[in-house]
Design an enzyme around this catalytic site. Structure first.
Site, PDB file in Angstrom:
ATOM      1  N   HIS A   1       0.813  -1.209   0.000  1.00 31.40           N
ATOM      2  CA  HIS A   1       0.000   0.000   0.000  1.00 31.40           C
ATOM      3  C   HIS A   1       0.852   1.267   0.000  1.00 31.40           C
ATOM      4  CE1 HIS A   1      -3.084  -2.637   2.336  1.00 31.40           C
ATOM      5  NE2 HIS A   1      -3.092  -2.900   1.051  1.00 31.40           N
TER       6      HIS A   1
ATOM      7  N   LYS B   1       6.115   5.890   7.426  1.00 34.22           N
ATOM      8  CA  LYS B   1       5.558   5.080   8.516  1.00 34.22           C
ATOM      9  C   LYS B   1       6.674   4.554   9.407  1.00 34.22           C
ATOM     10  CE  LYS B   1       1.726   3.555   5.626  1.00 34.22           C
ATOM     11  NZ  LYS B   1       1.122   2.418   4.910  1.00 34.22           N
TER      12      LYS B   1
ATOM     13  N   TYR C   1       1.320   1.488  13.604  1.00 39.20           N
ATOM     14  CA  TYR C   1       1.891   2.389  12.605  1.00 39.20           C
ATOM     15  C   TYR C   1       1.791   3.830  13.103  1.00 39.20           C
ATOM     16  CZ  TYR C   1      -0.840  -0.814   9.391  1.00 39.20           C
ATOM     17  OH  TYR C   1      -1.471  -1.846   8.744  1.00 39.20           O
TER      18      TYR C   1
ATOM     19  N   ASP D   1      -6.305  -5.824  -2.490  1.00 40.16           N
ATOM     20  CA  ASP D   1      -4.972  -6.375  -2.732  1.00 40.16           C
ATOM     21  C   ASP D   1      -4.991  -7.480  -3.788  1.00 40.16           C
ATOM     22  OD1 ASP D   1      -3.929  -4.572  -0.957  1.00 40.16           O
ATOM     23  OD2 ASP D   1      -3.908  -5.971   0.727  1.00 40.16           O
TER      24      ASP D   1
END
Length: 185
Positions: free
Chosen positions: A61, A70, A130, A166
Protein backbone atom coordinates in the site's frame (compact mmCIF):
# COMPACT_ATOMS: atom_id res chain seq x y z
CA UNK A 1 18.93 2.75 20.50
CA UNK A 2 20.62 0.90 17.70
CA UNK A 3 19.97 2.01 14.11
CA UNK A 4 20.55 -0.42 11.24
CA UNK A 5 20.85 1.11 7.79
CA UNK A 6 19.50 -1.04 4.97
CA UNK A 7 20.40 -1.46 1.30
CA UNK A 8 17.99 1.38 0.46
CA UNK A 9 18.99 4.78 1.91
CA UNK A 10 16.39 6.15 4.31
CA UNK A 11 14.81 2.78 5.11
CA UNK A 12 15.87 2.04 8.69
CA UNK A 13 15.58 -0.76 11.22
CA UNK A 14 15.56 0.63 14.73
CA UNK A 15 16.23 -1.36 17.88
CA UNK A 16 15.07 0.74 20.85
CA UNK A 17 16.59 0.27 24.29
CA UNK A 18 14.43 -2.11 26.28
CA UNK A 19 14.65 -2.15 30.07
CA UNK A 20 13.31 -5.37 31.53
CA UNK A 21 13.08 -7.28 34.76
CA UNK A 22 10.84 -9.94 36.34
CA UNK A 23 7.85 -7.54 36.13
CA UNK A 24 8.09 -7.03 32.36
CA UNK A 25 9.75 -4.27 30.33
CA UNK A 26 9.76 -0.57 29.52
CA UNK A 27 10.67 0.87 26.12
CA UNK A 28 10.58 4.39 24.73
CA UNK A 29 8.78 3.83 21.39
CA UNK A 30 9.08 7.41 20.12
CA UNK A 31 10.95 10.52 21.16
CA UNK A 32 10.98 13.28 18.57
CA UNK A 33 14.49 14.66 19.05
CA UNK A 34 16.15 11.27 19.30
CA UNK A 35 14.52 10.16 16.04
CA UNK A 36 15.37 13.45 14.30
CA UNK A 37 18.98 12.82 15.30
CA UNK A 38 18.94 9.55 13.30
CA UNK A 39 17.42 11.19 10.22
CA UNK A 40 13.66 10.81 10.71
CA UNK A 41 12.75 14.48 10.25
CA UNK A 42 9.02 14.05 9.67
CA UNK A 43 6.36 14.70 12.24
CA UNK A 44 3.84 11.93 12.81
CA UNK A 45 0.19 13.01 12.60
CA UNK A 46 -1.72 9.73 12.78
CA UNK A 47 -1.40 6.50 14.77
CA UNK A 48 -3.01 3.24 13.61
CA UNK A 49 -3.23 -0.27 15.04
CA UNK A 50 -4.35 -3.38 13.16
CA UNK A 51 -4.92 -6.95 14.30
CA UNK A 52 -4.59 -9.81 11.84
CA UNK A 53 -4.63 -13.60 11.86
CA UNK A 54 -1.92 -15.96 10.64
CA UNK A 55 -1.41 -15.79 6.88
CA UNK A 56 -2.98 -12.35 6.40
CA UNK A 57 -1.00 -10.18 4.00
CA UNK A 58 -1.70 -6.45 3.89
CA UNK A 59 -0.06 -4.57 1.05
CA UNK A 60 1.67 -3.32 -0.87
CA UNK A 61 0.00 0.00 0.00
CA UNK A 62 0.91 3.65 -0.55
CA UNK A 63 -0.62 7.08 -1.03
CA UNK A 64 0.15 9.57 -3.75
CA UNK A 65 -0.43 12.46 -3.43
CA UNK A 66 -0.17 12.84 0.34
CA UNK A 67 2.50 10.13 0.75
CA UNK A 68 2.87 8.63 4.20
CA UNK A 69 6.11 7.79 5.91
CA UNK A 70 5.56 5.08 8.52
CA UNK A 71 7.27 3.96 11.69
CA UNK A 72 5.93 0.47 12.30
CA UNK A 73 6.28 -2.15 15.02
CA UNK A 74 4.60 -5.27 16.34
CA UNK A 75 2.96 -5.26 19.77
CA UNK A 76 1.79 -8.90 19.74
CA UNK A 77 2.99 -11.73 17.49
CA UNK A 78 5.25 -11.58 14.44
CA UNK A 79 5.18 -10.25 10.88
CA UNK A 80 7.45 -10.10 7.88
CA UNK A 81 7.43 -6.42 6.90
CA UNK A 82 8.42 -4.94 3.53
CA UNK A 83 9.20 -1.51 2.05
CA UNK A 84 9.36 -1.19 -1.76
CA UNK A 85 10.88 1.86 -3.46
CA UNK A 86 8.30 3.04 -6.00
CA UNK A 87 9.72 6.55 -6.53
CA UNK A 88 10.11 7.28 -10.24
CA UNK A 89 13.75 8.17 -10.97
CA UNK A 90 15.14 6.58 -7.81
CA UNK A 91 18.36 4.56 -8.19
CA UNK A 92 16.68 1.83 -6.09
CA UNK A 93 13.30 1.89 -7.92
CA UNK A 94 11.53 -1.47 -7.67
CA UNK A 95 13.84 -2.82 -4.95
CA UNK A 96 12.66 -3.85 -1.51
CA UNK A 97 13.85 -4.34 2.04
CA UNK A 98 12.22 -6.95 4.27
CA UNK A 99 12.55 -7.47 8.02
CA UNK A 100 11.00 -9.68 10.68
CA UNK A 101 9.32 -7.66 13.41
CA UNK A 102 7.95 -9.27 16.53
CA UNK A 103 6.91 -8.56 20.09
CA UNK A 104 10.15 -10.10 21.40
CA UNK A 105 12.74 -8.25 19.29
CA UNK A 106 10.91 -4.88 19.70
CA UNK A 107 12.31 -3.72 16.36
CA UNK A 108 10.81 -0.78 14.52
CA UNK A 109 10.93 -0.30 10.77
CA UNK A 110 10.95 3.15 9.20
CA UNK A 111 9.36 3.27 5.74
CA UNK A 112 9.92 6.72 4.16
CA UNK A 113 7.41 8.61 2.05
CA UNK A 114 7.36 7.36 -1.54
CA UNK A 115 7.55 3.67 -0.65
CA UNK A 116 4.91 0.96 -0.86
CA UNK A 117 4.50 -0.94 2.40
CA UNK A 118 3.17 -4.36 3.28
CA UNK A 119 3.41 -7.13 5.82
CA UNK A 120 2.30 -10.71 6.35
CA UNK A 121 1.54 -12.37 9.66
CA UNK A 122 3.72 -15.37 10.51
CA UNK A 123 2.44 -15.98 14.08
CA UNK A 124 -1.07 -17.09 15.13
CA UNK A 125 -2.05 -13.42 15.21
CA UNK A 126 -0.35 -10.05 15.24
CA UNK A 127 -1.14 -6.59 16.56
CA UNK A 128 0.65 -4.08 14.37
CA UNK A 129 1.29 -0.40 15.15
CA UNK A 130 1.89 2.39 12.61
CA UNK A 131 2.83 6.01 13.15
CA UNK A 132 2.15 7.95 9.92
CA UNK A 133 3.54 11.25 8.62
CA UNK A 134 0.34 12.23 6.80
CA UNK A 135 -3.36 11.59 7.23
CA UNK A 136 -5.08 8.74 5.42
CA UNK A 137 -6.57 9.94 2.13
CA UNK A 138 -8.90 7.44 0.45
CA UNK A 139 -8.63 9.26 -2.90
CA UNK A 140 -4.82 8.90 -2.89
CA UNK A 141 -4.77 5.28 -1.63
CA UNK A 142 -3.26 2.69 -3.99
CA UNK A 143 -1.76 -0.80 -4.08
CA UNK A 144 0.93 -2.67 -5.95
CA UNK A 145 0.57 -6.44 -6.38
CA UNK A 146 2.05 -8.30 -3.41
CA UNK A 147 3.36 -11.03 -5.74
CA UNK A 148 4.86 -8.78 -8.44
CA UNK A 149 7.53 -11.04 -9.98
CA UNK A 150 9.69 -8.06 -11.00
CA UNK A 151 9.96 -6.98 -7.35
CA UNK A 152 10.45 -10.60 -6.25
CA UNK A 153 9.55 -10.45 -2.57
CA UNK A 154 10.25 -13.76 -0.85
CA UNK A 155 7.17 -13.81 1.38
CA UNK A 156 7.18 -16.48 4.11
CA UNK A 157 3.47 -17.18 3.45
CA UNK A 158 2.77 -18.69 0.03
CA UNK A 159 -1.06 -18.54 -0.05
CA UNK A 160 -1.92 -15.45 1.98
CA UNK A 161 -5.33 -14.14 2.96
CA UNK A 162 -5.85 -10.92 0.97
CA UNK A 163 -8.38 -8.11 0.81
CA UNK A 164 -10.29 -7.64 -2.45
CA UNK A 165 -8.25 -4.47 -3.05
CA UNK A 166 -4.97 -6.37 -2.73
CA UNK A 167 -6.22 -9.23 -4.94
CA UNK A 168 -6.93 -6.71 -7.72
CA UNK A 169 -3.70 -4.69 -7.41
CA UNK A 170 -1.55 -4.03 -10.50
CA UNK A 171 2.10 -4.84 -10.86
CA UNK A 172 4.51 -1.93 -10.61
CA UNK A 173 5.14 -2.08 -14.37
CA UNK A 174 1.36 -1.92 -15.07
CA UNK A 175 0.69 0.87 -12.58
CA UNK A 176 0.13 4.31 -14.16
CA UNK A 177 3.45 6.15 -13.81
CA UNK A 178 1.74 9.52 -13.34
CA UNK A 179 0.30 8.16 -10.05
CA UNK A 180 3.68 7.09 -8.67
CA UNK A 181 5.71 9.38 -6.40
CA UNK A 182 8.84 11.08 -7.77
CA UNK A 183 12.34 10.70 -6.37
CA UNK A 184 13.68 13.90 -4.78
CA UNK A 185 17.48 13.87 -4.59
Amino acid sequence: MNVIETAIPGVLIIEPKVFGDARGYFMESWQQQRYKDIGIQSDFVQSNVSKSAHGVLRGLHFQNPNPQGKLVSVLVGEVYDVAVDIRQGSPTFGRYVGVTLNADNHRQFYVPEGFAHGFCVTSDEAVFSYLCTDYYNADADASIAWDDADIGIDWPVKSPQLSDKDKAASTLAEFPTERLPRFQS
